[in-house]
Motif scaffolding. Sequence first.
Motif, mmCIF file in Angstrom:
data_model
loop_
_atom_site.group_PDB
_atom_site.id
_atom_site.type_symbol
_atom_site.label_atom_id
_atom_site.label_comp_id
_atom_site.label_asym_id
_atom_site.label_seq_id
_atom_site.Cartn_x
_atom_site.Cartn_y
_atom_site.Cartn_z
ATOM 1 N N ASP A 99 -24.868 110.624 -40.673
ATOM 2 C CA ASP A 99 -25.712 111.319 -41.644
ATOM 3 C C ASP A 99 -26.567 110.370 -42.466
ATOM 4 O O ASP A 99 -27.676 110.728 -42.868
ATOM 5 N N SER B 252 -12.190 107.082 -39.499
ATOM 6 C CA SER B 252 -11.869 108.504 -39.395
ATOM 7 C C SER B 252 -13.083 109.300 -38.912
ATOM 8 O O SER B 252 -14.220 108.835 -38.970
ATOM 9 N N ALA B 253 -12.816 110.495 -38.453
ATOM 10 C CA ALA B 253 -13.894 111.359 -37.974
ATOM 11 C C ALA B 253 -14.890 111.652 -39.101
ATOM 12 O O ALA B 253 -16.102 111.707 -38.872
ATOM 13 N N PHE B 254 -14.379 111.822 -40.321
ATOM 14 C CA PHE B 254 -15.261 112.078 -41.458
ATOM 15 C C PHE B 254 -16.180 110.891 -41.717
ATOM 16 O O PHE B 254 -17.384 111.046 -41.910
ATOM 17 N N LYS B 255 -15.613 109.690 -41.723
ATOM 18 C CA LYS B 255 -16.421 108.489 -41.963
ATOM 19 C C LYS B 255 -17.437 108.272 -40.838
ATOM 20 O O LYS B 255 -18.554 107.830 -41.087
ATOM 21 N N ASP B 256 -17.051 108.584 -39.621
ATOM 22 C CA ASP B 256 -17.991 108.488 -38.499
ATOM 23 C C ASP B 256 -19.168 109.455 -38.694
ATOM 24 O O ASP B 256 -20.322 109.094 -38.485
ATOM 25 N N ALA B 257 -18.850 110.690 -39.096
ATOM 26 C CA ALA B 257 -19.889 111.697 -39.321
ATOM 27 C C ALA B 257 -20.786 111.288 -40.482
ATOM 28 O O ALA B 257 -22.013 111.466 -40.420
ATOM 29 N N LEU B 258 -20.205 110.725 -41.518
ATOM 30 C CA LEU B 258 -20.978 110.284 -42.675
ATOM 31 C C LEU B 258 -21.925 109.148 -42.302
ATOM 32 O O LEU B 258 -23.083 109.129 -42.723
#
Length: 104
Positions: free
Chosen positions: A11, A2-8
């Motif tokens: 980070d 997911s986009a969230f997991k990619d961003a995490l």
Amino acid sequence: MSAFKDALAVDVKKVFLNADEFSDYHDLDGERVLCQIDKNLIDGAQGTETEGVFVNTLTIYVSADDIEKPVEGQILSVDDSMHIIRSVSDEMGILVIVAESNEQ
């Protein structure tokens, strides 16, 4: 992913495990690795007659990409000090390693 997991995942390296922000290089089993180490020194003689013995507990945060995942009970050299690994978990790409040693 997911986009969230990619961003995490980005980070983890760019913020949390960044030498300019939070982390430092430490020697883990002979490898120079960027990580965070939280130290906790407690009286290890609680409830016994042994005085002057302390438990040095380290919580190590390191990228799962940077080291092979250790196992509980394994001896881990941390900056030339020997510790026994008590627990290991993988928290979204960051290994959280709790290790202990006794000191006087």
